[in-house]
Design a protein around this motif. Sequence first.
Motif, PDB file in Angstrom:
ATOM      1  N   LEU A 164       0.837  -1.198   0.000  1.00 15.44           N
ATOM      2  CA  LEU A 164       0.000   0.000   0.000  1.00 15.44           C
ATOM      3  C   LEU A 164       0.874   1.250   0.000  1.00 15.44           C
ATOM      4  CD1 LEU A 164      -2.653  -1.074   2.676  1.00 15.44           C
ATOM      5  CD2 LEU A 164      -2.771  -1.356   0.182  1.00 15.44           C
ATOM      6  N   GLN A 165       0.483   2.221  -0.804  1.00 12.72           N
ATOM      7  CA  GLN A 165       1.162   3.512  -0.845  1.00 12.72           C
ATOM      8  C   GLN A 165       0.186   4.551  -0.310  1.00 12.72           C
ATOM      9  OE1 GLN A 165       2.134   7.015  -1.153  1.00 12.72           O
ATOM     10  NE2 GLN A 165       1.066   6.789  -3.132  1.00 12.72           N
ATOM     11  N   THR A 166       0.404   4.977   0.942  1.00 15.37           N
ATOM     12  CA  THR A 166      -0.536   5.895   1.587  1.00 15.37           C
ATOM     13  C   THR A 166       0.143   7.184   2.057  1.00 15.37           C
ATOM     14  OG1 THR A 166      -0.174   4.761   3.708  1.00 15.37           O
ATOM     15  CG2 THR A 166      -2.008   3.994   2.361  1.00 15.37           C
ATOM     16  N   LYS A 167       1.351   7.449   1.558  1.00 22.21           N
ATOM     17  CA  LYS A 167       2.078   8.645   1.998  1.00 22.21           C
ATOM     18  C   LYS A 167       1.659   9.893   1.227  1.00 22.21           C
ATOM     19  CE  LYS A 167       6.174   6.186   3.656  1.00 22.21           C
ATOM     20  NZ  LYS A 167       7.649   6.028   3.540  1.00 22.21           N
ATOM     21  N   LYS A 168       1.350   9.738  -0.038  1.00 23.56           N
ATOM     22  CA  LYS A 168       0.959  10.896  -0.844  1.00 23.56           C
ATOM     23  C   LYS A 168      -0.042  10.463  -1.908  1.00 23.56           C
ATOM     24  CE  LYS A 168       4.843  10.364  -4.067  1.00 23.56           C
ATOM     25  NZ  LYS A 168       5.970  11.034  -4.747  1.00 23.56           N
ATOM     26  N   GLU A 169      -0.808  11.409  -2.384  1.00 25.96           N
ATOM     27  CA  GLU A 169      -1.780  11.131  -3.429  1.00 25.96           C
ATOM     28  C   GLU A 169      -1.090  11.105  -4.796  1.00 25.96           C
ATOM     29  OE1 GLU A 169      -4.977  13.887  -3.173  1.00 25.96           O
ATOM     30  OE2 GLU A 169      -5.740  13.065  -1.286  1.00 25.96           O
ATOM     31  N   PRO A 170      -1.572  10.313  -5.735  1.00 26.67           N
ATOM     32  CA  PRO A 170      -2.705   9.380  -5.577  1.00 26.67           C
ATOM     33  C   PRO A 170      -2.299   8.152  -4.754  1.00 26.67           C
ATOM     34  CG  PRO A 170      -1.710   9.107  -7.744  1.00 26.67           C
ATOM     35  CD  PRO A 170      -1.004  10.267  -7.092  1.00 26.67           C
ATOM     36  N   TYR A 171      -3.134   7.799  -3.781  1.00 26.52           N
ATOM     37  CA  TYR A 171      -2.862   6.624  -2.973  1.00 26.52           C
ATOM     38  C   TYR A 171      -2.988   5.375  -3.842  1.00 26.52           C
ATOM     39  CZ  TYR A 171      -3.577   9.947   0.813  1.00 26.52           C
ATOM     40  OH  TYR A 171      -3.495  11.035   1.634  1.00 26.52           O
ATOM     41  N   GLY A 172      -2.058   4.441  -3.623  1.00 27.04           N
ATOM     42  CA  GLY A 172      -2.025   3.284  -4.519  1.00 27.04           C
ATOM     43  C   GLY A 172      -2.032   1.952  -3.793  1.00 27.04           C
ATOM     44  N   TRP A 173      -2.434   0.931  -4.524  1.00 22.99           N
ATOM     45  CA  TRP A 173      -2.472  -0.446  -4.018  1.00 22.99           C
ATOM     46  C   TRP A 173      -1.813  -1.331  -5.077  1.00 22.99           C
ATOM     47  CZ3 TRP A 173      -7.584  -3.209  -2.133  1.00 22.99           C
ATOM     48  CH2 TRP A 173      -7.259  -4.467  -1.594  1.00 22.99           C
ATOM     49  N   LYS A 174      -0.703  -1.980  -4.675  1.00 24.13           N
ATOM     50  CA  LYS A 174      -0.038  -2.923  -5.574  1.00 24.13           C
ATOM     51  C   LYS A 174      -0.369  -4.341  -5.120  1.00 24.13           C
ATOM     52  CE  LYS A 174       4.230  -2.310  -6.965  1.00 24.13           C
ATOM     53  NZ  LYS A 174       5.739  -2.292  -6.969  1.00 24.13           N
ATOM     54  N   ILE A 175      -0.871  -5.143  -6.069  1.00 23.72           N
ATOM     55  CA  ILE A 175      -1.223  -6.536  -5.807  1.00 23.72           C
ATOM     56  C   ILE A 175      -0.209  -7.402  -6.554  1.00 23.72           C
ATOM     57  CG2 ILE A 175      -3.023  -8.298  -6.032  1.00 23.72           C
ATOM     58  CD1 ILE A 175      -5.020  -5.876  -6.195  1.00 23.72           C
ATOM     59  N   ILE A 176       0.616  -8.106  -5.801  1.00 26.09           N
ATOM     60  CA  ILE A 176       1.702  -8.897  -6.381  1.00 26.09           C
ATOM     61  C   ILE A 176       1.270 -10.355  -6.438  1.00 26.09           C
ATOM     62  CG2 ILE A 176       4.138  -9.534  -6.177  1.00 26.09           C
ATOM     63  CD1 ILE A 176       4.436  -7.022  -4.339  1.00 26.09           C
ATOM     64  N   LEU A 177       1.028 -10.847  -7.661  1.00 26.04           N
ATOM     65  CA  LEU A 177       0.579 -12.227  -7.843  1.00 26.04           C
ATOM     66  C   LEU A 177       1.771 -13.163  -7.694  1.00 26.04           C
ATOM     67  CD1 LEU A 177      -1.799 -11.800 -10.927  1.00 26.04           C
ATOM     68  CD2 LEU A 177      -2.300 -11.509  -8.487  1.00 26.04           C
ATOM     69  N   LYS A 178       1.618 -14.202  -6.899  1.00 30.03           N
ATOM     70  CA  LYS A 178       2.713 -15.131  -6.625  1.00 30.03           C
ATOM     71  C   LYS A 178       2.774 -16.275  -7.637  1.00 30.03           C
ATOM     72  CE  LYS A 178       4.873 -14.315  -3.661  1.00 30.03           C
ATOM     73  NZ  LYS A 178       5.973 -13.316  -3.571  1.00 30.03           N
ATOM     74  N   GLU A 179       1.677 -16.524  -8.337  1.00 21.60           N
ATOM     75  CA  GLU A 179       1.643 -17.612  -9.303  1.00 21.60           C
ATOM     76  C   GLU A 179       1.779 -17.042 -10.717  1.00 21.60           C
ATOM     77  OE1 GLU A 179      -1.854 -19.931  -8.676  1.00 21.60           O
ATOM     78  OE2 GLU A 179      -1.540 -20.085  -6.499  1.00 21.60           O
ATOM     79  N   PRO A 180       2.694 -17.586 -11.524  1.00 22.67           N
ATOM     80  CA  PRO A 180       2.920 -17.040 -12.872  1.00 22.67           C
ATOM     81  C   PRO A 180       1.695 -17.175 -13.765  1.00 22.67           C
ATOM     82  CG  PRO A 180       4.052 -19.140 -12.600  1.00 22.67           C
ATOM     83  CD  PRO A 180       3.552 -18.754 -11.243  1.00 22.67           C
ATOM     84  N   ILE A 181       1.565 -16.239 -14.697  1.00 25.19           N
ATOM     85  CA  ILE A 181       0.468 -16.255 -15.670  1.00 25.19           C
ATOM     86  C   ILE A 181       0.852 -17.168 -16.844  1.00 25.19           C
ATOM     87  CG2 ILE A 181      -0.916 -14.875 -17.270  1.00 25.19           C
ATOM     88  CD1 ILE A 181      -1.538 -14.105 -14.474  1.00 25.19           C
ATOM     89  N   GLN A 182      -0.001 -18.104 -17.166  1.00 24.54           N
ATOM     90  CA  GLN A 182       0.242 -18.975 -18.309  1.00 24.54           C
ATOM     91  C   GLN A 182      -0.059 -18.214 -19.607  1.00 24.54           C
ATOM     92  OE1 GLN A 182       1.641 -21.955 -17.923  1.00 24.54           O
ATOM     93  NE2 GLN A 182       1.627 -21.556 -15.702  1.00 24.54           N
TER      94      GLN A 182
END
Length: 324
Positions: free
Chosen positions: A230-248
């Motif tokens: 989560l990036q909550t220090k400055k706008e725009p606030y962001g959410w990074k979702i890191i997928l652990k399983e590779p995409i086929q």
Amino acid sequence: MKNKLPCDVIEDLLPLYIEQLTSDCTKEMIEEHIETCEKCREKLERMREPSICERNDEEEMEIDFLKKTKRGYRKKIGISMMLVLVLCILVFLGKTFIVGEKVSPELIVNHIDVKDNEITVQATSIVEDIKIKNIDFKEKDGILELTYRGVRSVTKDTTIPYEKTYSAKGKIKEIKVGNRIVWHNGKKISKLTSDVFYSRHDYIGDPSKNAKTMEALEVGKVFGTYENELQTKKEPYGWKIILKEPIQPKEKTMKIEKMKAYSCVLLGVIRNLGEVTFEYSDLGKQEAMTITEAEATNYFGKNIKIIGTEIGELEALLDFYTLL
């Protein structure tokens, strides 16, 4: 030790004591007395001798009366307990097979038709031995709440829908079953949409509320395990979702569309969220896709934040991205 009862009283009680008809408290006082009173102790011993029968007719009649009374009392208690048991069984059977009880909305498939102020509901239980018995309607401030009642059934007709029509007193804008919204301003609302709508919140910096939104969206079922940044220090606030399983490779196009869809939903239901990034592995190479609030609005064709306040708009978004 001073005797609590005089000898005359003790002598009157001895016949009952011998027949074990006294209470525990009286028995204790008699035994306490005869331990210190030789006269009463001797009388007790004489009364217990087999060869001597000092009971007169009056004593025999009194003891016999007390025995019969005690047996009658026990009989009455036994009959009362049996009647209570039978009553409980009848109440249980009546509630189970005649009156019925509330059925969880999760066990019901319903079809709702609204025409002006006439609401017709068809409900079918997905449980084989539960049959819908009645539908209760509660109307307040334009919101209609439905409660299902069902009974146990020994027949095979549980799959036949139960239908009931309700005439609303005013204009109905929303219909709910339990905590789930099933209809809103002319649109049928899916369980997915209802769950996501109830998970909306104001602040991206609240991990527990974020988790509820991701659970409602069933992100784990689509992408597998993931981590959050989560990036909550400055706008725009962001959410990074890191997928652990590779995409086929064969799933890449579909998964990217899903990422766009989930990003739009998250940006809509979390008020201060400004951008969402999905990071994933494709053939061993780390890639990322970011959707901003402006881009989500462009994809949806309306201000994306409106879906956080209008469940009908959220239903349209989820339907547009074929997430249902």
